[in-house]
Design an enzyme around this catalytic site. Structure first.
Site, PDB file in Angstrom:
ATOM      1  N   ASP A   1       0.834  -1.202   0.000  1.00  0.00           N
ATOM      2  CA  ASP A   1       0.000   0.000   0.000  1.00  0.00           C
ATOM      3  C   ASP A   1       0.873   1.258   0.000  1.00  0.00           C
ATOM      4  O   ASP A   1       2.063   1.216   0.349  1.00  0.00           O
ATOM      5  CB  ASP A   1      -0.896  -0.023   1.244  1.00  0.00           C
ATOM      6  CG  ASP A   1      -2.201   0.734   1.036  1.00  0.00           C
ATOM      7  OD1 ASP A   1      -2.285   1.546   0.104  1.00  0.00           O
ATOM      8  OD2 ASP A   1      -3.136   0.507   1.827  1.00  0.00           O
TER       9      ASP A   1
ATOM     10  N   ASP B   1     -10.904   1.966  -2.942  1.00  0.00           N
ATOM     11  CA  ASP B   1     -11.448   1.692  -1.609  1.00  0.00           C
ATOM     12  C   ASP B   1     -12.969   1.660  -1.656  1.00  0.00           C
ATOM     13  O   ASP B   1     -13.614   1.286  -0.685  1.00  0.00           O
ATOM     14  CB  ASP B   1     -10.986   2.765  -0.610  1.00  0.00           C
ATOM     15  CG  ASP B   1      -9.602   2.452  -0.064  1.00  0.00           C
ATOM     16  OD1 ASP B   1      -9.122   1.323  -0.273  1.00  0.00           O
ATOM     17  OD2 ASP B   1      -8.992   3.339   0.571  1.00  0.00           O
TER      18      ASP B   1
HETATM   19  C1  GLA Z   1      -5.749   1.907   2.265  1.00  0.00           C
HETATM   20  C2  GLA Z   1      -6.180   0.743   1.401  1.00  0.00           C
HETATM   21  C3  GLA Z   1      -7.206  -0.087   2.125  1.00  0.00           C
HETATM   22  C4  GLA Z   1      -6.640  -0.540   3.463  1.00  0.00           C
HETATM   23  C5  GLA Z   1      -6.173   0.645   4.269  1.00  0.00           C
HETATM   24  C6  GLA Z   1      -5.453   0.220   5.517  1.00  0.00           C
HETATM   25  O1  GLA Z   1      -6.774   2.843   2.378  1.00  0.00           O
HETATM   26  O2  GLA Z   1      -6.662   1.181   0.173  1.00  0.00           O
HETATM   27  O3  GLA Z   1      -7.598  -1.184   1.363  1.00  0.00           O
HETATM   28  O4  GLA Z   1      -5.582  -1.427   3.222  1.00  0.00           O
HETATM   29  O5  GLA Z   1      -5.309   1.483   3.537  1.00  0.00           O
HETATM   30  O6  GLA Z   1      -4.996   1.274   6.259  1.00  0.00           O
END
Ligand code: GLA
Length: 730
Positions: free
Chosen positions: A475, A545
């Protein structure tokens, strides 16, 4: 031959199966763009550069340099002469002057495609592709620019990049070094880009091309939620099925510019490359700079034809992990957020095993002292309070149930409240004397520095060796600000953002090389780094997300214009949706996810028995039809973003033996009749049976007559239709 130089006409010819790309040499050695489009056999096409035309204004003479530059279709335009359109190259010499005039020096044609050192790039061996390296030079600066073009035998994509070498005696600074440009006549073009924001990435924006610059860009240090590093020019009348379309995308994940500019003579210049703003690259004598790669596609078969070329190209020549098994998974993020421990994870794992889910991803919160997003990034050690026995024990216990373990990491970041930051505050990217800008309460690590990369990599690799981890979600949750590195002198600070990207690429390269059995999925607050650069390292990327099915249809449609369905992480999430409160049927959520890299993003132990019973059904569908979407030809049949009512897409296996159609009525229509959906991509004379109804019709019948759907009552109703080719009508 796919690449030829026709000396008599001064024409360079590049051939793909369905397109021709021609460049020509003007009398003074300037390299001009001649033609790019559907195949033409002729070589005497240099007239399209229009060098012989007399201007109408009495004060202009084509013999004068400024007048010539003002109109000439430069193949790789440089700033400082009389060309006032967006340049690909700007060079500042030791005196501070910016001027550059490139002339042909030589070329080589070689089989295959050499890699681009340190950068993600398409690949292909001799017999699969051929590469032209065309060298231009500025005799005053002694600057050498090598333009590289690769054409493939099995796809209509063309890869371009440039390498700029200082062959002079003093330093120069590149203040712009883009990857490619195109010069086209305006054939009534629309410009398409993919703007968006967090949780609503890649909306398709289509508008008339008008005078001046328009396109997409990012200055966030990542390719961003706000735009995709891509640009499309489509004839105004072009549809999914028909019309002339040009598409370009960058194999790059940092700051970029993809821009079309309609000029005073109704010609269009398209440029793609690293955004010149904030960029500066100093070249000492003998040093060179390699631009990222741009991929160009031209299709007469509309937007759909272009998309299919991009998909095939990326699956065959860019995504190295394409053939990897894409396990069905359940992810802990929207299940538990930070609130979990081994027991909860094992409960989830047990439910996953019962349903047949193959992998459990422990998302954010398993490391350091992280119970919210205020701490611990940089401390990649298990929180043994939450996970006694660590990831190893968890992995082993899950393994005993038949479920593999995956983890989330955010290697590019550091929390101020972390052991790493306390030990090495200087590892964070900051500008001396300024309070750095926090985002999500975290700072970016200065990955331009080797010791910082080592520190991160040694932790992550030790972790992967310590436990049976089969999947990593990488990420990156904030943009770059305070872009400065103490490792470079002041005159080189303009290199920082790109060197940061090179640092990220180096880390991911090491990871996929050292851990070939680990499946890597990239992510950046959802889809803020959804680009071809990342796909070189990870065959799938977390698309957004936003996991809500109706919004996801639109987000996935936007991404699929350029990127293959196989690259889109797509999960069934909880209802009401955590992101927008919408309630959609479990079945529909499954069908929207089925078209991508499938998984669940919810606590499946909390489902109703009826929903839970659907999981094995969905997994069976993923097993049977997932490969059709991942490897087949994609056709966009209808777009609810356009019609406001329903969405439909289909995919057909390459041998055209199996087709799967996903239809979603997003909003119900009152007092309506059935909808007629014309299918695409089938073999016309062959017979296809609808596996649900048993109806048999020819490919032509399904494509010209179509499929009747509904009438359905209710919002978010979906239907999966499977057609299999049969020998006879019985
Ligand atoms: C980001 C990712 C999510 C999750 C969060 C965790 O927003 O896109 O899928 O992994 O971080 O903090």
């Amino acid at each position: 031959m796919p690449i030829e130089f026709h000396r008599r006409e001064g024409i360079f010819r590049l051939e793909t199966p369905g397109t021709t790309y021609l460049m020509g040499l003007a009398e003074d050695g300037s390299l001009g763009h001649v033609y790019y489009g559907p195949s033409v056999p002729d070589n005497n096409m240099g007239y399209l550069m229009r060098t012989g035309e007399r201007p109408l204004g009495p004060w202009e003479s084509p013999r004068e340099r400024a007048s010539f530059d003002d109109v000439f279709p430069f193949e790789y335009p440089a700033f400082g002469g009389g060309d006032f359109r967006e340049p690909c190259l700007r060079v500042r010499d030791a005196q501070g002057a910016e001027s550059c005039a490139l002339r042909y020096e030589g070329h080589v044609i070689r089989p295959g495609k050499p890699p681009l050192p340190g950068l993600p790039a398409a690949y292909g061996g001799a017999g699969e592709c051929d590469t032209l390296e065309l060298t231009l030079q500025d005799p005053v600066l002694k600057l050498r620019v090598t333009l590289s073009y690769t054409v493939f035998r099995d796809t209509d994509a063309i890869c371009r990049s440039a390498r700029i070498e200082n062959a002079g005696g003093g330093p120069v600074t590149l203040t712009a070094a883009l990857s490619a440009s195109l010069e086209l006549d305006n054939e009534d073009f629309d410009v398409l880009t993919l703007p968006g924001s967090w949780a609503r990435e890649r909306t398709i924006d289509r508008r008339r091309l008008s005078h001046g610059p328009q396109g997409a860009h990012s200055l966030r240090g990542i390719s961003s939620h706000q735009f995709s590093p891509s640009i499309i020019l489509a004839q105004h009348t072009a549809t999914q099925e028909r019309g002339l379309v040009y598409g370009g995308t960058l194999v790059y994940s940092g700051n970029f510019l993809t821009q079309a500019e309609l000029d005073q003579f109704e010609r269009v210049r398209v440029v793609l490359g690293i955004h010149p703003q904030g960029f500066g690259w100093r070249l000492e004598p003998g040093e060179s700079f390699q631009t990222p790669e741009a991929v160009l596609v031209c299709s007469e078969e509309g937007l759909g034809g272009m998309s299919r070329v991009f998909h095939d190209f990326m699956r065959r020549h860019l995504i190295r992990g394409q053939g990897k098994h894409r396990p069905s998974l359940v992810n802990s993020w929207e299940s538990f957020y930070f609130d979990f421990n081994t027991e909860k994870l094992l409960d989830l794992g047990r439910a996953a095993a019962e349903c047949g889910i193959e992998l459990l991803v422990v998302d954010d919160g398993w490391f350091g002292a992280r119970d919210d997003d205020n701490s611990s990034l940089g401390d990649w050690r298990e929180n043994t309070g939450k996970l006694p026995g660590g990831l190893r024990r968890l992995g082993e216990e899950l393994g005993a149930m038949g479920v593999a373990l995956g983890i989330w990491v955010e290697p590019e970041m550091v929390s101020k409240d972390s052991d790493l930051y306390r030990a090495h505050p200087d590892y964070a990217m900051t500008i001396p004397g300024r309070e750095p800008a926090l985002a999500r309460n975290q700072l970016v690590l200065d990955l331009t520095r080797r010791e910082v990369r080592e520190c991160v990599y040694s932790q992550i690799s030790a972790l992967l060796r310590s436990a049976p981890i089969k999947y990593v979600k990488w990420d990156m949750n904030r943009p770059l600000t305070d872009v400065y590195t103490p490792s470079l002198p002041p005159e080189r600070q303009g290199e920082t953002a790109h060197r940061y990207m090179l640092g990220v690429y180096e880390l991911q390269e090491r990871l996929v090389t050292d851990f070939p059995d680990v499946l890597l999925e990239n992510c950046s607050s959802g889809g803020a780094r959804f680009d071809a650069g990342m796909l070189y390292y990870s065959p799938q990327i977390w698309t957004s997300d936003n996991t809500e099915a109706a919004d996801r249809l639109r987000i996935q449609e936007g991404a699929a214009l350029i990127f293959p369905l196989s690259s889109m992480g797509a999960h069934v999430a909880a209802c009401p949706s955590h992101i927008n409160g919408r309630v959609t049927p479990f079945e529909t959520r499954g069908r929207v996810s089925l078209t991508g890299a499938f998984g669940y993003e919810l606590d499946i132990t909390k489902l109703t028995p009826a929903e839970r019973a659907l999981i094995p059904v969905q997994l069976e569908e993923y097993k049977k039809y997932g490969p059709v979407f991942r490897e087949g030809d994609y056709y966009r049949l209808a777009s609810w973003a356009g019609n406001g009512v329903y969405d439909a897409l289909m995919s057909v296996t390459k041998d055209k033996s199996l087709a799967v159609v996903v239809f979603v009525q997003v909003l119900s229509r009152t007092n309506c009749r059935s909808l007629r959906l014309r299918l695409q991509g089938l073999e016309g004379p062959a017979l296809y049976r609808d596996t649900a109804t048993g109806e048999v019709r020819s490919g032509f019948g399904w494509m010209r007559g179509g499929l009747l759907l509904g009438p359905f009552t209710g919002d978010f109703v979906s239907k999966l239709t499977v057609l299999e080719r049969v020998e006879t009508e019985k």
